[in-house]
Design a protein around this motif. Sequence first.
Motif, PDB file in Angstrom:
ATOM      1  N   GLN A   1      27.784  55.675  -1.253  1.00 14.44           N
ATOM      2  CA  GLN A   1      28.296  55.491  -2.606  1.00 14.44           C
ATOM      3  C   GLN A   1      27.775  54.180  -3.174  1.00 14.44           C
ATOM      4  OE1 GLN A   1      32.550  55.605  -2.857  1.00 14.44           O
ATOM      5  NE2 GLN A   1      32.584  55.218  -5.041  1.00 14.44           N
ATOM      6  N   VAL A   2      27.247  54.248  -4.370  1.00 10.36           N
ATOM      7  CA  VAL A   2      26.694  53.062  -5.003  1.00 10.36           C
ATOM      8  C   VAL A   2      27.812  52.175  -5.515  1.00 10.36           C
ATOM      9  CG1 VAL A   2      25.296  52.199  -6.903  1.00 10.36           C
ATOM     10  CG2 VAL A   2      24.573  54.240  -5.650  1.00 10.36           C
ATOM     11  N   GLN A   3      27.703  50.908  -5.212  1.00  6.47           N
ATOM     12  CA  GLN A   3      28.676  49.948  -5.709  1.00  6.47           C
ATOM     13  C   GLN A   3      27.981  48.665  -6.137  1.00  6.47           C
ATOM     14  OE1 GLN A   3      31.651  49.447  -2.537  1.00  6.47           O
ATOM     15  NE2 GLN A   3      33.178  50.078  -4.043  1.00  6.47           N
ATOM     16  N   LEU A   4      28.434  48.152  -7.239  1.00  2.00           N
ATOM     17  CA  LEU A   4      28.040  46.825  -7.681  1.00  2.00           C
ATOM     18  C   LEU A   4      29.334  46.025  -7.794  1.00  2.00           C
ATOM     19  CD1 LEU A   4      25.484  47.659 -10.547  1.00  2.00           C
ATOM     20  CD2 LEU A   4      25.007  47.184  -8.157  1.00  2.00           C
ATOM     21  N   VAL A   5      29.401  44.927  -7.070  1.00  2.00           N
ATOM     22  CA  VAL A   5      30.636  44.148  -7.029  1.00  2.00           C
ATOM     23  C   VAL A   5      30.344  42.718  -7.466  1.00  2.00           C
ATOM     24  CG1 VAL A   5      32.547  43.340  -5.620  1.00  2.00           C
ATOM     25  CG2 VAL A   5      31.539  45.593  -5.180  1.00  2.00           C
ATOM     26  N   GLU A   6      30.946  42.351  -8.581  1.00  2.00           N
ATOM     27  CA  GLU A   6      30.766  40.999  -9.103  1.00  2.00           C
ATOM     28  C   GLU A   6      31.815  40.059  -8.526  1.00  2.00           C
ATOM     29  OE1 GLU A   6      30.030  43.889 -12.630  1.00  2.00           O
ATOM     30  OE2 GLU A   6      31.479  43.635 -11.004  1.00  2.00           O
ATOM     31  N   SER A   7      31.451  38.794  -8.428  1.00  2.00           N
ATOM     32  CA  SER A   7      32.392  37.760  -8.003  1.00  2.00           C
ATOM     33  C   SER A   7      31.949  36.435  -8.608  1.00  2.00           C
ATOM     34  CB  SER A   7      32.452  37.663  -6.477  1.00  2.00           C
ATOM     35  OG  SER A   7      31.176  37.309  -5.962  1.00  2.00           O
ATOM     36  N   GLY A   8      32.837  35.451  -8.520  1.00  2.00           N
ATOM     37  CA  GLY A   8      32.493  34.119  -8.989  1.00  2.00           C
ATOM     38  C   GLY A   8      33.055  33.737 -10.343  1.00  2.00           C
ATOM     39  N   GLY A   9      33.722  34.679 -10.991  1.00  3.78           N
ATOM     40  CA  GLY A   9      34.309  34.357 -12.276  1.00  3.78           C
ATOM     41  C   GLY A   9      35.512  33.432 -12.115  1.00  3.78           C
ATOM     42  N   ALA A  14      34.940  23.682 -21.067  1.00  2.07           N
ATOM     43  CA  ALA A  14      33.656  23.645 -21.764  1.00  2.07           C
ATOM     44  C   ALA A  14      32.776  22.551 -21.172  1.00  2.07           C
ATOM     45  CB  ALA A  14      33.878  23.412 -23.251  1.00  2.07           C
ATOM     46  N   GLY A  15      31.510  22.886 -20.998  1.00  6.99           N
ATOM     47  CA  GLY A  15      30.574  21.965 -20.374  1.00  6.99           C
ATOM     48  C   GLY A  15      30.431  22.161 -18.884  1.00  6.99           C
ATOM     49  N   GLY A  16      31.329  22.948 -18.310  1.00  5.26           N
ATOM     50  CA  GLY A  16      31.301  23.186 -16.879  1.00  5.26           C
ATOM     51  C   GLY A  16      30.327  24.282 -16.483  1.00  5.26           C
ATOM     52  N   SER A  17      30.348  24.610 -15.201  1.00  9.25           N
ATOM     53  CA  SER A  17      29.419  25.593 -14.650  1.00  9.25           C
ATOM     54  C   SER A  17      30.145  26.600 -13.783  1.00  9.25           C
ATOM     55  CB  SER A  17      28.349  24.890 -13.802  1.00  9.25           C
ATOM     56  OG  SER A  17      27.584  23.986 -14.556  1.00  9.25           O
ATOM     57  N   LEU A  18      29.562  27.779 -13.707  1.00 11.82           N
ATOM     58  CA  LEU A  18      30.005  28.813 -12.792  1.00 11.82           C
ATOM     59  C   LEU A  18      28.778  29.555 -12.296  1.00 11.82           C
ATOM     60  CD1 LEU A  18      33.097  30.473 -14.552  1.00 11.82           C
ATOM     61  CD2 LEU A  18      33.133  29.162 -12.428  1.00 11.82           C
ATOM     62  N   ARG A  19      28.903  30.124 -11.098  1.00 13.84           N
ATOM     63  CA  ARG A  19      27.834  30.962 -10.575  1.00 13.84           C
ATOM     64  C   ARG A  19      28.406  32.331 -10.242  1.00 13.84           C
ATOM     65  NH1 ARG A  19      24.736  31.142  -4.809  1.00 13.84           N
ATOM     66  NH2 ARG A  19      22.638  31.673  -5.536  1.00 13.84           N
ATOM     67  N   LEU A  20      27.932  33.328 -10.943  1.00 15.48           N
ATOM     68  CA  LEU A  20      28.356  34.695 -10.687  1.00 15.48           C
ATOM     69  C   LEU A  20      27.422  35.330  -9.660  1.00 15.48           C
ATOM     70  CD1 LEU A  20      29.120  35.988 -14.303  1.00 15.48           C
ATOM     71  CD2 LEU A  20      30.582  34.696 -12.735  1.00 15.48           C
ATOM     72  N   SER A  21      28.004  36.175  -8.834  1.00 14.38           N
ATOM     73  CA  SER A  21      27.224  36.916  -7.847  1.00 14.38           C
ATOM     74  C   SER A  21      27.494  38.401  -8.005  1.00 14.38           C
ATOM     75  CB  SER A  21      27.610  36.486  -6.429  1.00 14.38           C
ATOM     76  OG  SER A  21      27.345  35.124  -6.207  1.00 14.38           O
ATOM     77  N   CYS A  22      26.506  39.194  -7.666  1.00 11.37           N
ATOM     78  CA  CYS A  22      26.655  40.642  -7.713  1.00 11.37           C
ATOM     79  C   CYS A  22      26.079  41.207  -6.417  1.00 11.37           C
ATOM     80  CB  CYS A  22      25.935  41.228  -8.919  1.00 11.37           C
ATOM     81  SG  CYS A  22      25.870  43.039  -8.950  1.00 11.37           S
ATOM     82  N   ALA A  23      26.934  41.841  -5.635  1.00 19.95           N
ATOM     83  CA  ALA A  23      26.505  42.483  -4.401  1.00 19.95           C
ATOM     84  C   ALA A  23      26.276  43.964  -4.683  1.00 19.95           C
ATOM     85  CB  ALA A  23      27.569  42.311  -3.329  1.00 19.95           C
ATOM     86  N   ALA A  24      25.075  44.429  -4.371  1.00 24.45           N
ATOM     87  CA  ALA A  24      24.696  45.800  -4.713  1.00 24.45           C
ATOM     88  C   ALA A  24      24.474  46.637  -3.465  1.00 24.45           C
ATOM     89  CB  ALA A  24      23.436  45.801  -5.561  1.00 24.45           C
ATOM     90  N   SER A  25      25.268  47.686  -3.329  1.00 26.47           N
ATOM     91  CA  SER A  25      25.013  48.659  -2.267  1.00 26.47           C
ATOM     92  C   SER A  25      24.213  49.788  -2.911  1.00 26.47           C
ATOM     93  CB  SER A  25      26.312  49.180  -1.658  1.00 26.47           C
ATOM     94  OG  SER A  25      27.082  49.801  -2.661  1.00 26.47           O
ATOM     95  N   LEU A  26      22.927  49.552  -3.022  1.00 20.13           N
ATOM     96  CA  LEU A  26      22.055  50.424  -3.811  1.00 20.13           C
ATOM     97  C   LEU A  26      20.739  50.552  -3.060  1.00 20.13           C
ATOM     98  CD1 LEU A  26      21.696  51.771  -6.666  1.00 20.13           C
ATOM     99  CD2 LEU A  26      20.789  49.589  -7.429  1.00 20.13           C
ATOM    100  N   ARG A  27      20.407  51.774  -2.609  1.00 16.69           N
ATOM    101  CA  ARG A  27      19.194  51.940  -1.802  1.00 16.69           C
ATOM    102  C   ARG A  27      17.937  51.610  -2.582  1.00 16.69           C
ATOM    103  NH1 ARG A  27      19.453  57.585   1.309  1.00 16.69           N
ATOM    104  NH2 ARG A  27      20.491  58.230  -0.598  1.00 16.69           N
ATOM    105  N   THR A  28      18.000  51.775  -3.890  1.00 12.55           N
ATOM    106  CA  THR A  28      16.826  51.507  -4.725  1.00 12.55           C
ATOM    107  C   THR A  28      16.835  50.094  -5.292  1.00 12.55           C
ATOM    108  OG1 THR A  28      17.981  52.456  -6.619  1.00 12.55           O
ATOM    109  CG2 THR A  28      16.533  53.919  -5.361  1.00 12.55           C
ATOM    110  N   PHE A  29      17.652  49.231  -4.717  1.00 12.38           N
ATOM    111  CA  PHE A  29      17.801  47.878  -5.270  1.00 12.38           C
ATOM    112  C   PHE A  29      16.469  47.174  -5.409  1.00 12.38           C
ATOM    113  CE2 PHE A  29      20.132  44.118  -6.327  1.00 12.38           C
ATOM    114  CZ  PHE A  29      19.362  43.068  -5.856  1.00 12.38           C
TER     115      PHE A  29
END
Length: 126
Positions: A1-9, A14-29
Amino acid sequence: QVQLVESGGGAVQAGGSLRLSCAASLRTFSKATMGWFRQAPGKEREFVAAISWSGGSIYYADSVKGRFTISRDNAKNMVYLQMNSLKSEDTAVYYCAADYRPGGGVSVNLKEYYHWGQGTQVTVSS
Protein backbone atom coordinates in the motif's frame (compact mmCIF):
# COMPACT_ATOMS: atom_id res chain seq x y z
CA GLN A 1 0.00 0.00 0.00
CA VAL A 2 1.36 3.37 -1.00
CA GLN A 3 1.82 5.83 1.81
CA LEU A 4 3.24 9.28 2.06
CA VAL A 5 3.70 10.39 5.65
CA GLU A 6 4.64 13.95 6.49
CA SER A 7 6.26 15.04 9.74
CA GLY A 8 8.04 18.03 11.19
CA GLY A 9 5.22 20.51 11.32
CA GLY A 10 4.52 22.65 14.36
CA ALA A 11 4.21 26.14 15.73
CA VAL A 12 6.98 28.67 15.28
CA GLN A 13 7.40 32.42 15.49
CA ALA A 14 7.89 34.55 12.42
CA GLY A 15 11.48 34.44 11.27
CA GLY A 16 11.94 30.92 12.56
CA SER A 17 12.61 27.68 10.72
CA LEU A 18 11.10 24.26 10.34
CA ARG A 19 12.10 21.18 8.40
CA LEU A 20 9.35 19.01 6.99
CA SER A 21 9.98 15.40 6.07
CA CYS A 22 8.01 13.04 3.89
CA ALA A 23 8.51 9.29 4.11
CA ALA A 24 7.34 7.52 0.97
CA SER A 25 6.50 3.84 0.76
CA LEU A 26 6.41 3.99 -3.01
CA ARG A 27 8.13 1.46 -5.28
CA THR A 28 8.43 4.04 -8.04
CA PHE A 29 9.89 6.67 -5.73
CA SER A 30 13.20 6.76 -7.56
CA LYS A 31 11.34 7.79 -10.75
CA ALA A 32 8.81 10.08 -9.13
CA THR A 33 8.76 13.83 -9.05
CA MET A 34 7.96 14.83 -5.49
CA GLY A 35 6.13 17.97 -4.58
CA TRP A 36 5.10 19.98 -1.56
CA PHE A 37 1.79 21.79 -1.55
CA ARG A 38 -0.02 23.74 1.14
CA GLN A 39 -3.55 24.75 2.00
CA ALA A 40 -4.43 27.61 4.29
CA PRO A 41 -7.88 27.88 5.89
CA GLY A 42 -10.45 29.03 3.37
CA LYS A 43 -8.01 28.88 0.48
CA GLU A 44 -7.28 26.44 -2.31
CA ARG A 45 -4.36 24.06 -2.15
CA GLU A 46 -1.34 25.64 -3.77
CA PHE A 47 2.02 24.55 -5.09
CA VAL A 48 5.07 25.20 -2.92
CA ALA A 49 8.02 23.27 -4.38
CA ALA A 50 8.88 20.23 -6.47
CA ILE A 51 11.94 18.16 -7.25
CA SER A 52 12.47 15.69 -10.07
CA TRP A 53 13.54 12.11 -9.42
CA SER A 54 17.18 12.92 -10.09
CA GLY A 55 17.14 16.21 -8.25
CA GLY A 56 18.17 17.87 -11.48
CA SER A 57 14.99 19.92 -11.77
CA ILE A 58 13.71 21.96 -8.87
CA TYR A 59 11.00 24.58 -8.90
CA TYR A 60 9.61 26.89 -6.24
CA ALA A 61 6.59 29.09 -5.94
CA ASP A 62 7.58 32.74 -6.03
CA SER A 63 6.22 33.20 -2.52
CA VAL A 64 8.81 30.82 -1.03
CA LYS A 65 11.75 31.26 -3.36
CA GLY A 66 14.93 32.06 -1.44
CA ARG A 67 13.42 30.91 1.85
CA PHE A 68 12.47 27.27 1.28
CA THR A 69 14.66 24.43 0.03
CA ILE A 70 13.40 21.09 -1.25
CA SER A 71 15.64 18.03 -1.29
CA ARG A 72 15.37 14.26 -1.49
CA ASP A 73 17.22 11.13 -0.51
CA ASN A 74 16.35 8.33 -2.92
CA ALA A 75 18.20 5.74 -0.83
CA LYS A 76 15.86 6.47 2.06
CA ASN A 77 12.69 7.28 0.09
CA MET A 78 12.56 10.66 1.79
CA VAL A 79 11.76 14.18 0.70
CA TYR A 80 12.44 17.26 2.76
CA LEU A 81 11.35 20.87 2.84
CA GLN A 82 13.60 23.21 4.77
CA MET A 83 11.65 26.35 5.59
CA ASN A 84 13.53 29.42 6.79
CA SER A 85 12.48 32.99 7.49
CA LEU A 86 8.94 31.83 8.04
CA LYS A 87 6.12 34.34 7.75
CA SER A 88 2.59 34.30 9.12
CA GLU A 89 1.31 33.81 5.58
CA ASP A 90 3.15 30.46 5.47
CA THR A 91 0.64 29.10 7.97
CA ALA A 92 -1.09 26.14 6.33
CA VAL A 93 -1.35 22.39 6.19
CA TYR A 94 1.56 21.13 4.12
CA TYR A 95 1.17 18.09 1.90
CA CYS A 96 3.68 15.84 0.24
CA ALA A 97 2.71 14.42 -3.15
CA ALA A 98 4.14 12.08 -5.81
CA ASP A 99 3.97 12.31 -9.60
CA TYR A 100 5.36 9.36 -11.57
CA ARG A 101 7.58 11.12 -14.09
CA PRO A 102 10.47 8.92 -15.26
CA GLY A 103 11.32 11.41 -17.97
CA GLY A 104 12.18 13.99 -15.34
CA GLY A 105 10.95 17.51 -14.96
CA VAL A 106 8.48 18.89 -12.47
CA SER A 107 4.88 20.05 -12.47
CA VAL A 108 3.18 22.75 -10.43
CA ASN A 109 -0.25 21.32 -11.24
CA LEU A 110 -1.64 19.41 -8.28
CA LYS A 111 -3.90 17.39 -10.59
CA GLU A 112 -0.82 15.64 -11.97
CA TYR A 113 0.15 14.26 -8.56
CA TYR A 114 -1.43 10.91 -7.90
CA HIS A 115 -0.40 10.11 -4.34
CA TRP A 116 -0.86 12.42 -1.38
CA GLY A 117 0.00 12.40 2.27
CA GLN A 118 -2.34 13.41 5.07
CA GLY A 119 -0.58 16.69 5.69
CA THR A 120 1.20 18.34 8.58
CA GLN A 121 0.19 21.63 10.17
CA VAL A 122 2.56 24.58 10.15
CA THR A 123 1.58 27.60 12.21
CA VAL A 124 3.64 30.77 12.14
CA SER A 125 2.82 33.46 14.67
CA SER A 126 3.81 37.05 14.18
